[in-house]
Design a protein around this motif. Structure first.
Motif, PDB file in Angstrom:
ATOM      1  N   ILE A 112      33.772  56.430  40.019  1.00 23.44           N
ATOM      2  CA  ILE A 112      32.390  56.278  40.487  1.00 23.44           C
ATOM      3  C   ILE A 112      31.823  54.945  40.021  1.00 23.44           C
ATOM      4  CG2 ILE A 112      30.045  57.199  40.237  1.00 23.44           C
ATOM      5  CD1 ILE A 112      31.370  60.010  40.183  1.00 23.44           C
ATOM      6  N   LEU A 113      32.065  54.594  38.768  1.00 25.62           N
ATOM      7  CA  LEU A 113      31.616  53.302  38.241  1.00 25.62           C
ATOM      8  C   LEU A 113      32.245  52.159  39.030  1.00 25.62           C
ATOM      9  CD1 LEU A 113      30.047  51.776  36.028  1.00 25.62           C
ATOM     10  CD2 LEU A 113      32.153  51.826  34.681  1.00 25.62           C
ATOM     11  N   PHE A 114      33.516  52.266  39.344  1.00 27.04           N
ATOM     12  CA  PHE A 114      34.228  51.265  40.126  1.00 27.04           C
ATOM     13  C   PHE A 114      33.556  51.061  41.483  1.00 27.04           C
ATOM     14  CE2 PHE A 114      37.566  50.694  43.395  1.00 27.04           C
ATOM     15  CZ  PHE A 114      37.950  49.407  43.093  1.00 27.04           C
TER      16      PHE A 114
ATOM     17  N   VAL B  71      31.632  47.497  42.392  1.00 27.10           N
ATOM     18  CA  VAL B  71      32.141  46.697  43.509  1.00 27.10           C
ATOM     19  C   VAL B  71      31.120  46.646  44.644  1.00 27.10           C
ATOM     20  CG1 VAL B  71      33.923  46.592  45.298  1.00 27.10           C
ATOM     21  CG2 VAL B  71      34.553  47.042  42.940  1.00 27.10           C
ATOM     22  N   GLY B  72      30.512  47.765  44.933  1.00 26.06           N
ATOM     23  CA  GLY B  72      29.512  47.790  45.998  1.00 26.06           C
ATOM     24  C   GLY B  72      28.321  46.917  45.695  1.00 26.06           C
ATOM     25  N   LEU B  73      27.771  47.058  44.500  1.00 28.33           N
ATOM     26  CA  LEU B  73      26.593  46.255  44.147  1.00 28.33           C
ATOM     27  C   LEU B  73      26.917  44.771  44.094  1.00 28.33           C
ATOM     28  CD1 LEU B  73      24.889  48.432  41.383  1.00 28.33           C
ATOM     29  CD2 LEU B  73      24.132  48.066  43.726  1.00 28.33           C
TER      30      LEU B  73
ATOM     31  N   VAL C 252      37.540  43.799  41.582  1.00 27.77           N
ATOM     32  CA  VAL C 252      38.356  44.890  42.120  1.00 27.77           C
ATOM     33  C   VAL C 252      39.686  44.966  41.379  1.00 27.77           C
ATOM     34  CG1 VAL C 252      39.672  45.655  44.141  1.00 27.77           C
ATOM     35  CG2 VAL C 252      37.295  44.957  44.395  1.00 27.77           C
ATOM     36  N   LEU C 253      40.355  43.825  41.192  1.00 26.91           N
ATOM     37  CA  LEU C 253      41.629  43.829  40.482  1.00 26.91           C
ATOM     38  C   LEU C 253      41.468  44.267  39.033  1.00 26.91           C
ATOM     39  CD1 LEU C 253      43.320  40.628  41.911  1.00 26.91           C
ATOM     40  CD2 LEU C 253      43.862  43.010  42.408  1.00 26.91           C
TER      41      LEU C 253
ATOM     42  N   MET D  22      41.565  51.242  35.601  1.00 31.78           N
ATOM     43  CA  MET D  22      41.774  52.623  36.045  1.00 31.78           C
ATOM     44  C   MET D  22      43.229  53.054  35.871  1.00 31.78           C
ATOM     45  SD  MET D  22      39.127  52.914  39.281  1.00 31.78           S
ATOM     46  CE  MET D  22      40.397  53.387  40.334  1.00 31.78           C
ATOM     47  N   VAL D  23      44.171  52.164  36.159  1.00 27.10           N
ATOM     48  CA  VAL D  23      45.584  52.499  35.989  1.00 27.10           C
ATOM     49  C   VAL D  23      45.894  52.734  34.511  1.00 27.10           C
ATOM     50  CG1 VAL D  23      47.926  51.549  36.137  1.00 27.10           C
ATOM     51  CG2 VAL D  23      46.396  51.400  38.099  1.00 27.10           C
TER      52      VAL D  23
END
Length: 78
Positions: free
Chosen positions: A25-27, A31-33, A48-49, A55-56
């Protein structure tokens, strides 16, 4: 059937599932904002990277932790 043992493990599983969900959700929010507010493709790509790597790593750590817990429970060492 109410058992403290089951409650303890249910809480643990809930929080283990909550961490990756919160990261996802944070991701999406970050990224959206950032992507919509700046329009900077290079910066968005970097974020994003970076977030994907985070996350991985988080998911691998949680996966290893879960395997360790399963082995401990299976061998009655908890």
């Amino acid at each position: 059937m109410s058992s403290e043992y089951v409650k303890k493990h249910a809480k643990t599983v809930f929080f283990v599932d909550l961490v990756p969900t919160a990261c996802n959700i944070l991701f999406i929010i970050v990224v959206g904002l950032y992507g919509f507010s700046t329009g900077d493709e290079a910066g968005t790509t970097f974020i994003v990277l970076f977030m994907l790597i985070v996350m991985v790593v988080v998911n691998v750590i949680i996966f290893i932790w879960i395997i360790v817990r399963i082995v401990k429970v299976a061998t009655n060492k908890m």
